[in-house]
Design a protein around this motif. Structure first.
Motif, PDB file in Angstrom:
ATOM      1  N   GLU A   1     -20.159 -12.156 -25.802  1.00  0.00           N
ATOM      2  CA  GLU A   1     -20.771 -13.224 -24.992  1.00  0.00           C
ATOM      3  C   GLU A   1     -19.671 -13.936 -24.224  1.00  0.00           C
ATOM      4  O   GLU A   1     -18.636 -14.294 -24.800  1.00  0.00           O
ATOM      5  CB  GLU A   1     -21.625 -14.156 -25.861  1.00  0.00           C
ATOM      6  N   ASN A   2     -19.885 -14.048 -22.913  1.00  0.00           N
ATOM      7  CA  ASN A   2     -18.901 -14.676 -22.023  1.00  0.00           C
ATOM      8  C   ASN A   2     -19.548 -15.005 -20.692  1.00  0.00           C
ATOM      9  O   ASN A   2     -20.607 -14.467 -20.364  1.00  0.00           O
ATOM     10  CB  ASN A   2     -17.718 -13.717 -21.797  1.00  0.00           C
ATOM     11  N   PRO A   3     -18.922 -15.892 -19.915  1.00  0.00           N
ATOM     12  CA  PRO A   3     -19.467 -16.194 -18.585  1.00  0.00           C
ATOM     13  C   PRO A   3     -19.426 -14.964 -17.660  1.00  0.00           C
ATOM     14  O   PRO A   3     -18.644 -14.031 -17.891  1.00  0.00           O
ATOM     15  CB  PRO A   3     -18.535 -17.288 -18.065  1.00  0.00           C
TER      16      PRO A   3
ATOM     17  N   ASN B   1      -2.509 -13.865 -27.173  1.00  0.00           N
ATOM     18  CA  ASN B   1      -3.877 -14.345 -27.012  1.00  0.00           C
ATOM     19  C   ASN B   1      -3.851 -15.868 -26.855  1.00  0.00           C
ATOM     20  O   ASN B   1      -2.794 -16.490 -26.962  1.00  0.00           O
ATOM     21  CB  ASN B   1      -4.779 -13.859 -28.156  1.00  0.00           C
ATOM     22  N   GLU B   2      -5.012 -16.455 -26.597  1.00  0.00           N
ATOM     23  CA  GLU B   2      -5.019 -17.881 -26.237  1.00  0.00           C
ATOM     24  C   GLU B   2      -4.427 -18.753 -27.342  1.00  0.00           C
ATOM     25  O   GLU B   2      -3.636 -19.652 -27.085  1.00  0.00           O
ATOM     26  CB  GLU B   2      -6.452 -18.312 -25.871  1.00  0.00           C
ATOM     27  N   ARG B   3      -4.796 -18.451 -28.574  1.00  0.00           N
ATOM     28  CA  ARG B   3      -4.295 -19.288 -29.672  1.00  0.00           C
ATOM     29  C   ARG B   3      -2.763 -19.199 -29.784  1.00  0.00           C
ATOM     30  O   ARG B   3      -2.076 -20.207 -29.946  1.00  0.00           O
ATOM     31  CB  ARG B   3      -4.968 -18.859 -30.975  1.00  0.00           C
TER      32      ARG B   3
ATOM     33  N   ILE C   1     -22.123  -8.920 -32.682  1.00  0.00           N
ATOM     34  CA  ILE C   1     -21.697  -9.579 -31.438  1.00  0.00           C
ATOM     35  C   ILE C   1     -20.319 -10.207 -31.643  1.00  0.00           C
ATOM     36  O   ILE C   1     -20.128 -11.025 -32.546  1.00  0.00           O
ATOM     37  CB  ILE C   1     -22.695 -10.691 -31.024  1.00  0.00           C
ATOM     38  N   ARG C   2     -19.382  -9.811 -30.786  1.00  0.00           N
ATOM     39  CA  ARG C   2     -18.054 -10.429 -30.863  1.00  0.00           C
ATOM     40  C   ARG C   2     -18.173 -11.886 -30.414  1.00  0.00           C
ATOM     41  O   ARG C   2     -18.792 -12.200 -29.394  1.00  0.00           O
ATOM     42  CB  ARG C   2     -17.064  -9.679 -29.966  1.00  0.00           C
ATOM     43  N   THR C   3     -17.578 -12.801 -31.217  1.00  0.00           N
ATOM     44  CA  THR C   3     -17.493 -14.202 -30.810  1.00  0.00           C
ATOM     45  C   THR C   3     -16.016 -14.581 -30.772  1.00  0.00           C
ATOM     46  O   THR C   3     -15.167 -13.845 -31.269  1.00  0.00           O
ATOM     47  CB  THR C   3     -18.193 -15.153 -31.813  1.00  0.00           C
TER      48      THR C   3
HETATM   49  O1  PAF Z   1     -14.170 -14.994 -25.080  1.00  0.00           O
HETATM   50  C1  PAF Z   1     -13.018 -15.478 -24.967  1.00  0.00           C
HETATM   51  O2  PAF Z   1     -12.141 -15.290 -25.832  1.00  0.00           O
HETATM   52  C2  PAF Z   1     -12.725 -16.371 -23.778  1.00  0.00           C
HETATM   53  O3  PAF Z   1     -13.890 -16.784 -23.167  1.00  0.00           O
HETATM   54  C3  PAF Z   1     -11.806 -15.668 -22.746  1.00  0.00           C
HETATM   55  C4  PAF Z   1     -12.424 -14.428 -22.182  1.00  0.00           C
HETATM   56  C5  PAF Z   1     -10.455 -15.309 -23.377  1.00  0.00           C
HETATM   57  C6  PAF Z   1     -11.552 -16.644 -21.589  1.00  0.00           C
HETATM   58  O4  PAF Z   1     -11.051 -17.849 -22.011  1.00  0.00           O
END
Ligand code: PAF
Length: 339
Positions: free
Chosen positions: A224-226, A87-89, A184-186
């Motif tokens: 919630e997301n773009p 994941n991003e982290r 809501i997932r954040t």
């Molecule tokens: O909601 C998120 O975690 C982020 O917006 C995503 C979808 C990983 C994109 O950076």
């Protein structure tokens, strides 16, 4: 005559096969192999949490094309989408540890690494993306990016994730009252969590890789997301309602491990910096184009898309500003805020 042609064909095949398998190594010679470390390709892995056809991965493909062109193929950029590298982290930690070269990530996880990024999490702060680009590409943006340097991360530039919108499966959400009690997932981000608490929702932070299944199984009601994320991750298959809340503008960043960057020759470093700048512009333009097109596309999948009165939402989120006033540099707030 036919026999002669066949013999010639067999001979040429044998010759070309031995040329391929033998390569430039001459086993009978004591000379070193012709290839040297400087001939070896530099492999740069770029991870994204989003899909291969997402804004990040498409932008990364632009970057790949440019870097490979500018380095005459000396660099091989390999893109790993869909959270294949974590994941991003996790991926950002990988840059710091030197176990991954590059990532395109939202700024959502970055306050865990540098509090300066918190400013981007304030709801309804940024309302004009062009103004945000100016600040992010200017002195303040560079100051914020530089706060990652002590962690061994070189931040190349701000990309775009986009304006975040709430979706859910329970009911059409029009006013903040409608979101009360919904799970809501954040992102795993304190200001996002506080914002949804203010709205009386039940914020449920979780890693992105778990969200689609959680929506399908009903462990959460919404997320919630773009729009670009909603579409490329096919959330329309798991969500009935989408409200155009645009409650926070979410930038993204392209990051590179400082230790990897420092190990490259100067011309490769220059190519990376140049290619990132061009890919950044491409990615931002792509996001704007998609934002204009996607409402109709998403409606065509049967999702109810609702315009909301943003001023009601902005008002409901306002207490978050006081809550974080001491932690956030007010110069950043003033520079980024919309009119
Ligand atoms: O909601 C998120 O975690 C982020 O917006 C995503 C979808 C990983 C994109 O950076």
């Amino acid at each position: 005559m036919k026999k002669v042609v066949s013999i010639l064909l067999v001979l040429s095949l044998v010759f070309s096969l031995s040329a391929c398998s033998g390569g430039d190594k001459d086993s009978s010679s004591s000379e070193p192999a012709a290839s040297s470390p400087s001939d070896e390709k530099i492999v740069i892995r770029v991870g994204t949490a989003t899909e291969l056809d997402s804004h990040y991965a498409l932008g990364a493909q632009e970057f790949e094309k440019k870097v490979e062109e500018y380095t005459d193929g000396k660099v091989d950029v390999q893109i790993f989408p869909s959270g294949q590298l974590g994941n991003e982290r996790d991926m950002i930690e990988g840059l710091s540890l030197g176990t991954l070269e590059m990532v395109v990530s939202s700024t959502g996880p970055l306050p865990n690494f540098s509090k300066d990024f918190q400013v981007f999490d304030l709801p309804f702060l940024i309302t004009d993306r062009e103004k945000a680009y100016e600040v992010m590409d200017g002195e303040i943006g560079q100051q914020i990016l530089a706060t990652l340097e002590p962690l061994g991360i070189k931040a190349l530039g701000f990309w775009e994730n986009g304006f975040r919108n709430v979706s859910n499966n329970k009911q059409e959400i029009v006013t903040p009252d409608d979101i009360a009690g919904k799970k809501i997932r954040t992102m795993e981000n304190p200001i996002h969590i506080s914002t949804f608490q203010q709205l009386k929702a039940i914020p449920t932070p979780m890693a992105w890789s778990e969200v689609f299944t959680a929506l399908q199984q009903g462990t959460i009601d919404g997320q919630e997301n773009p729009l670009v994320v909603f579409n490329s991750n096919k959330l329309y298959e798991a969500q009935k309602y989408l409200s155009l809340t645009g409650h926070v503008y979410s930038p993204a960043v392209m990051l590179i491990s400082q230790s990897a960057f420092d190990s490259y020759p100067k011309e490769v470093q220059d190519a990376i910096v140049k290619a990132e700048k061009e890919a950044r512009t491409w990615e931002r333009e792509y996001c704007i184009k998609m934002d204009n097109e996607l409402v109709d596309t998403i409606k065509s999948y049967g999702v109810t898309v609702t315009e909301v009165d943003k001023s009601l939402w902005q008002e409901a989120c306002q207490p978050v500003y006081d809550q974080y006033a001491d932690e956030i540099n007010q110069d950043y707030v003033n520079a980024l805020k919309g009119n």
